[in-house]
Design a protein around this motif. Structure first.
Motif, short mmCIF file in Angstrom:
data_model
loop_
_atom_site.label_atom_id
_atom_site.label_comp_id
_atom_site.label_asym_id
_atom_site.label_seq_id
_atom_site.Cartn_x
_atom_site.Cartn_y
_atom_site.Cartn_z
N HIS A 111 4.90 -7.23 -4.62
CA HIS A 111 4.56 -8.00 -5.81
C HIS A 111 4.15 -9.39 -5.36
O HIS A 111 4.87 -10.04 -4.61
N ARG A 112 2.97 -9.80 -5.79
CA ARG A 112 2.45 -11.13 -5.49
C ARG A 112 1.61 -11.59 -6.68
O ARG A 112 0.77 -10.86 -7.15
N GLY A 113 1.87 -12.79 -7.12
CA GLY A 113 1.03 -13.42 -8.13
C GLY A 113 0.82 -12.59 -9.39
O GLY A 113 -0.27 -12.56 -9.93
N GLY A 114 1.84 -11.91 -9.87
CA GLY A 114 1.72 -11.16 -11.11
C GLY A 114 1.16 -9.76 -10.95
O GLY A 114 0.97 -9.07 -11.94
N CYS A 115 0.89 -9.32 -9.73
CA CYS A 115 0.37 -7.96 -9.52
C CYS A 115 1.35 -7.16 -8.68
O CYS A 115 1.71 -7.56 -7.57
N LEU A 116 1.82 -6.05 -9.22
CA LEU A 116 2.68 -5.12 -8.50
C LEU A 116 1.79 -4.02 -7.94
O LEU A 116 1.00 -3.43 -8.66
N ARG A 117 1.91 -3.75 -6.64
CA ARG A 117 1.10 -2.72 -5.98
C ARG A 117 2.04 -1.78 -5.24
O ARG A 117 2.93 -2.22 -4.51
N VAL A 118 1.82 -0.48 -5.42
CA VAL A 118 2.57 0.55 -4.70
C VAL A 118 1.56 1.44 -3.99
O VAL A 118 0.55 1.84 -4.59
N GLU A 119 1.82 1.71 -2.71
CA GLU A 119 0.92 2.53 -1.89
C GLU A 119 1.71 3.67 -1.27
O GLU A 119 2.83 3.47 -0.82
N VAL A 120 1.10 4.86 -1.24
CA VAL A 120 1.70 6.01 -0.57
C VAL A 120 0.65 6.53 0.41
O VAL A 120 -0.45 6.90 0.01
N GLU A 121 1.01 6.52 1.70
CA GLU A 121 0.08 6.91 2.75
C GLU A 121 0.56 8.23 3.35
O GLU A 121 1.73 8.37 3.71
N ASP A 122 -0.35 9.21 3.45
CA ASP A 122 0.00 10.50 4.05
C ASP A 122 -1.06 10.92 5.06
O ASP A 122 -2.13 10.32 5.12
N PRO A 123 -0.79 11.96 5.86
CA PRO A 123 -1.70 12.33 6.95
C PRO A 123 -2.94 13.13 6.53
O PRO A 123 -3.83 13.33 7.35
N SER A 124 -3.05 13.55 5.29
CA SER A 124 -4.20 14.36 4.86
C SER A 124 -5.40 13.47 4.54
O SER A 124 -5.24 12.39 3.98
N THR A 125 -6.58 13.94 4.86
CA THR A 125 -7.80 13.20 4.50
C THR A 125 -8.36 13.67 3.16
O THR A 125 -9.29 13.06 2.66
N ARG A 126 -7.80 14.72 2.60
CA ARG A 126 -8.30 15.24 1.32
C ARG A 126 -7.93 14.30 0.18
O ARG A 126 -6.75 14.05 -0.07
N PRO A 127 -8.92 13.74 -0.52
CA PRO A 127 -8.62 12.78 -1.59
C PRO A 127 -8.03 13.49 -2.82
O PRO A 127 -8.34 14.65 -3.08
N PRO A 128 -7.18 12.79 -3.56
CA PRO A 128 -6.67 13.36 -4.80
C PRO A 128 -7.78 13.42 -5.84
O PRO A 128 -8.76 12.67 -5.75
N ARG A 129 -7.63 14.30 -6.81
CA ARG A 129 -8.63 14.37 -7.87
C ARG A 129 -7.96 14.71 -9.19
O ARG A 129 -7.00 15.49 -9.23
N LEU A 130 -8.45 14.08 -10.23
CA LEU A 130 -8.00 14.41 -11.57
C LEU A 130 -8.54 15.79 -11.91
O LEU A 130 -9.70 16.09 -11.64
N ARG A 131 -7.71 16.63 -12.47
CA ARG A 131 -8.18 17.95 -12.87
C ARG A 131 -7.52 18.33 -14.18
O ARG A 131 -6.51 17.76 -14.57
N SER A 132 -8.11 19.29 -14.83
CA SER A 132 -7.54 19.79 -16.08
C SER A 132 -6.64 20.98 -15.76
O SER A 132 -7.07 21.91 -15.08
N ALA A 133 -5.43 20.92 -16.23
CA ALA A 133 -4.49 22.01 -16.01
C ALA A 133 -4.36 22.82 -17.29
O ALA A 133 -4.36 22.27 -18.39
N SER A 134 -4.26 24.12 -17.13
CA SER A 134 -4.04 24.97 -18.30
C SER A 134 -2.59 24.83 -18.76
O SER A 134 -1.73 24.34 -18.01
N ALA A 135 -2.30 25.28 -19.96
CA ALA A 135 -0.97 25.11 -20.54
C ALA A 135 0.12 25.81 -19.73
O ALA A 135 1.27 25.38 -19.73
N ASP A 136 -0.22 26.89 -19.01
CA ASP A 136 0.80 27.62 -18.26
C ASP A 136 0.92 27.20 -16.79
O ASP A 136 1.75 27.73 -16.07
N GLU A 137 0.15 26.22 -16.36
CA GLU A 137 0.26 25.72 -14.98
C GLU A 137 1.38 24.69 -14.87
O GLU A 137 1.56 23.87 -15.76
#
Length: 177
Positions: A111-137
């Motif tokens: 937290h600096r100057g009114g901005c809170l930042r959280v980062e999670v770093e992992d070994p995969s190069t595959r970027p996350p993506r928003l997706r639509s999930a069906s009701a049963d997923e």
């Protein structure tokens, strides 16, 4: 609004500076009337932890982050921030570390100057993506939660691995009134 900012970062891949361009409300812009931005007077802080990709260590990292936020004067938003951070940590466990208990990822919060930042770093190069999930997923909704609650979020896909981050602009009572 597009934001182009450079961040110094230290993590599993060593020190580097990352340039990112992300969408969202700009830093310093006041929240809208219907916005759910907490009002508080936080102290600046920085934390970093390396976490093994196991459910119990993700829960421990969430508790550590919640405690840090509460002790820094961010009690009003601690639960929400921990929930969003947990989504990123679970994604790092499942997708970034392939559900291998020997896998590791890092979590940083600052937290600096009114901005809170959280980062999670992992070994995969595959970027996350928003997706639509069906009701049963069971999965497929976590990034929608991040998108709905964070002021900004994004990914640094520098090889080898990636960092997924979110930011929350916090305004004290004088800045909001």
């Amino acid at each position: 609004m597009n934001v182009n900012v450079q961040y110094p970062m230290v993590g599993l891949r060593g020190a580097r500076t990352v340039s990112v361009v992300r969408h969202g409300r700009g830093a310093g812009e006041r929240p809208s009337e219907e916005g759910s931005v907490p009002v508080c007077r936080p102290r600046d802080f920085e934390m970093a932890a390396e976490v093994s990709a196991r459910a119990e260590t993700v829960a421990g990292a969430r508790r550590q982050l919640t405690g840090l936020l509460e002790s820094s004067g961010l009690s009003e938003c601690a639960g929400m921030v921990a929930l969003v951070a947990q989504e990123l940590m679970v994604n790092a466990t499942v997708h970034g570390c392939g559900n291998r208990p020997e896998g590791r990822f890092s979590v940083r919060a600052m937290h600096r100057g009114g901005c809170l930042r959280v980062e999670v770093e992992d070994p995969s190069t595959r970027p996350p993506r928003l997706r639509s999930a069906s009701a049963d997923e069971e999965g497929g909704r976590g990034l929608h939660l991040v998108d709905a609650l964070a002021t900004r979020w994004g990914t640094d896909s520098s090889a080898p691995g990636k960092t997924v981050w979110f930011e929350l602009d916090l305004f004290d009572e004088e800045a909001v009134s």
